[in-house]
Scaffold this motif. Structure first.
Motif, PDB file in Angstrom:
ATOM      1  N   ARG A 272      28.481 -91.759 -79.248  1.00  0.00           N
ATOM      2  CA  ARG A 272      29.322 -92.538 -80.158  1.00  0.00           C
ATOM      3  C   ARG A 272      29.842 -91.668 -81.302  1.00  0.00           C
ATOM      4  O   ARG A 272      30.993 -91.821 -81.727  1.00  0.00           O
ATOM      5  N   TYR A 394      35.100 -95.612 -77.544  1.00  0.00           N
ATOM      6  CA  TYR A 394      34.167 -95.760 -78.669  1.00  0.00           C
ATOM      7  C   TYR A 394      33.554 -97.155 -78.680  1.00  0.00           C
ATOM      8  O   TYR A 394      32.334 -97.318 -78.856  1.00  0.00           O
ATOM      9  N   ASP A 398      29.722 -98.166 -78.397  1.00  0.00           N
ATOM     10  CA  ASP A 398      29.154 -98.911 -79.523  1.00  0.00           C
ATOM     11  C   ASP A 398      28.500-100.200 -79.043  1.00  0.00           C
ATOM     12  O   ASP A 398      27.431-100.589 -79.534  1.00  0.00           O
TER      13      ASP A 398
END
Length: 614
Positions: A272, A394, A398
């Motif tokens: 991440r 991302y 996440d």
């Protein structure tokens, strides 16, 4: 010898600011049953507390405001008394008769909480005197050193709480190494009527004890404090060690799971971070391009202004080159007036030519600028899907990170913390035994000259008495319809009973509970039938555990006749003594009229809520 006994009459909580709460007991069979969390187990704790127990009462919400507790008793000569004690502990007040539930300040005799040999100024001595055991002594170690009998030695044999009744060790022993000799001597006292006051320690030992009396007193005090702490918490060393082993295994397994979770989480967090940097980089480049385009727009605007100005110069100059002769726009003279005095330095054609060249130069710069702007616009356009893709990757990672730290993972962390805290608690408890053993070794080193003192033989109980007690326990279990209850004998090594070839303590907790109850009641019957000392009452918590909470099929009595047979036997054989049973389940309906039944409903609108008001 005459048979002395005690009968519990009433237990009360009182206060100047609250209505009293009391429960009555009667000779014969008393049953307290009902819902959980209504004070049934607490009732057992309070009875023990009022018989000199040192364990503080639990701070229950319902107890708030009650500042004193009373228990009324009756001796074998029908004399009634009431003992009063602060709910926080300490000494006692003794009153004659069964008191009403109001505060009374007159007619009280103070009794100390701490036992003292052969005196009735303490609650232990006063209770012992009522059952004929005041001034008795118990042997406490292998050298024949004795100590005073306390009522607490009797109480642990007649007030059996929910933890004690399911223990796998002997019903007669607490499981504490330091006290087992005295506890076995207490059993001998009940079975024979004879204490250990006749035992005399050797001359050498007496001299040694005199020489180290001060050290022995200090160490003895420490041993007593540790023993009291261990007893107050109902600790058993073997059970603690087993619990510590199980905790260590659970912590190891939990730690492995945590490490796997943490490893996966760390990898996801690292991914991440990389993706976040990618997103930041694209955003930063887009911001940079936007800034450059804004500046290039201004530059382009300046270029256009310059071109407009130069075009104006070029057009004006051309007018002078191609039209009729006029005055010089620079000096105002005629171009061919023949005057030599005025020299004009202006060259209109050259200026026009220079303007054209400058325009061409700016146009080239404009072309470069437009090319650069096109490239930046293209790069900006390309960054939009790149940013969307980077944001998507991302967000995906996440989401995985958030999933990894879901409630399951958090619960795992909480469970790990709880296990570590529990392990610390257990280690502290195990350490009590280590310290106790160390102190006992020091005590033995002080009082035992190993090379010159012959140890006494261990306390040996009368085989006749043990056989008689075993037969009584066997008859009780048979009368209760306990499965395979024949051929019961007492194993003096384990100091427990063997039932049909199987040690009593090796069975499930439900069967351990019912057999512990049989042993406790059998001991009372043995003392009654032989006119021997006994407090005269028994309090049992959850003896019928095998009916509603068995450990497995081998521990279950569900469907058998034992429950009804259990109550019928007690009704038939114990009208002249007192048995108090605390159970979750109601007794059979057909025997309720022959017992003294109290039901805790846990319903403020129906019957009695619990031991204390809601």
């Amino acid at each position: 010898m005459s048979r002395l006994k005690l009968t519990l009459k009433k237990l009360s909580f009182i206060s100047a600011n609250k209505d009293p709460a009391s429960i009555k007991f009667y000779p014969g069979v008393n049953v307290v049953c009902g819902a959980s969390d209504t004070g049934k187990t607490f009732l057992i704790e309070v009875i023990d507390f009022m018989l000199g127990g040192t364990t503080a009462l639990r701070d229950l919400p319902e107890r708030v405001g009650f500042d004193r507790v009373r228990i009324s008793l009756e001796d074998g000569e029908n004399n009634a008394y009431t003992l009063e004690r602060a709910a926080e502990g300490g000494g006692f007040g003794l009153y004659d008769g069964v008191l009403d539930d109001v505060i009374q300040t007159t007619g009280v005799t103070p009794l100390k909480a701490k036992h003292k040999h052969s005196t009735e100024d303490n609650v232990s001595g006063w209770l012992l005197a009522r059952i004929g055991l005041l001034g008795k002594s118990l042997r406490k170690n292998k050298l024949g050193v004795t100590r005073s009998l306390s009522f607490r030695d009797m109480a642990r044999l007649v007030v059996i709480d929910e933890n004690e009744i399911i223990r796998s060790s002997s019903p007669f022993l607490s499981g504490q190494v330091i006290t087992k000799t005295a506890e076995y001597s207490a059993l001998k006292l009940l079975l024979t009527g004879a204490d250990d006051s006749a035992i005399v320690a050797s001359e050498v030992q007496e001299k040694r004890l005199i020489g180290v009396a001060a050290k022995v007193e200090v160490i003895g005090q420490l041993i007593t404090e540790l023993t009291n702490e261990i007893s107050a918490q109902n600790l058993v060393e073997a059970e603690l060690i087993d619990q510590a082993d199980k905790l260590a295994l659970a912590i190891c397994e939990n730690k492995d799971e945590m490490e796997i979770f943490q490893g996966d989480l760390n990898a996801l967090v690292a991914d991440r971070e990389v993706l976040l940097e990618d997103v930041k980089e694209i955003k930063n480049r887009t911001t940079e391009i936007n800034g450059m385009l804004e500046r290039f727009d201004l530059l382009k605007e300046h270029y256009l202004i310059d071109i407009d100005r130069l075009v104006g110069v070029e057009e004006t100059g051309s007018l002078f080159v191609h039209y009729k002769e006029v005055s010089c726009p620079l000096c105002g003279s005629k171009e061919h007036d023949g005057s030599d005095e005025i020299q004009c330095e202006g060259d209109v054609e050259r200026i026009v030519f220079a303007a054209k060249k400058e325009i061409e130069k700016i146009e080239l710069l404009m072309e470069d600028l437009n090319s650069t702007v096109s490239e930046l616009e293209a790069e900006k356009t390309q960054s939009i899907p790149e940013l969307e893709e980077a944001n998507s990757r991302y967000q995906e990672v996440d989401d995985k990170v958030r999933e990894a730290i879901s409630p399951d993972f958090q619960e795992n962390q909480i469970q790990y913390t709880r296990l570590m805290e529990k392990q610390s608690e257990v280690k502290l408890c195990v350490d009590l035994f280590s310290r106790l053993g160390s102190l006992q070794e020091k005590m033995d080193a002080l009082i035992i000259p190993q090379e010159s003192v012959e140890e006494l033989k261990p306390t040996v109980l009368s085989k006749y008495a043990l056989n008689q007690l075993s037969k009584i326990v066997e008859n009780i279990l048979i009368a209760w319809d306990f499965p395979n209850a024949e051929d019961i004998y007492f194993d003096e090594v384990a100091r427990d009973f063997v039932i049909e070839g199987k040690p009593r303590g090796s069975r499930g907790k439900g069967l351990r509970a019912i057999t512990h109850a049989a042993v406790t009641i059998g001991l009372m019957e043995f003392c009654r039938d032989n006119s021997l000392y006994h407090p005269g009452f028994v309090v049992l918590d959850s003896p019928l555990l095998a009916y509603y909470k068995p450990e497995g099929d081998d521990d279950s009595l569900i469907g058998s006749n034992l429950k009804e047979s259990f109550y019928n036997y007690l009704i038939e054989h114990h009208s002249d003594s007192q048995i108090i049973i605390v159970e979750n389940e109601h007794p059979p309906a057909n025997i309720e009229e022959n017992i003294h039944l109290t039901v805790f409903t846990k319903n403020p609108q129906e019957g009695r809520f619990g031991l204390l008001p809601h």
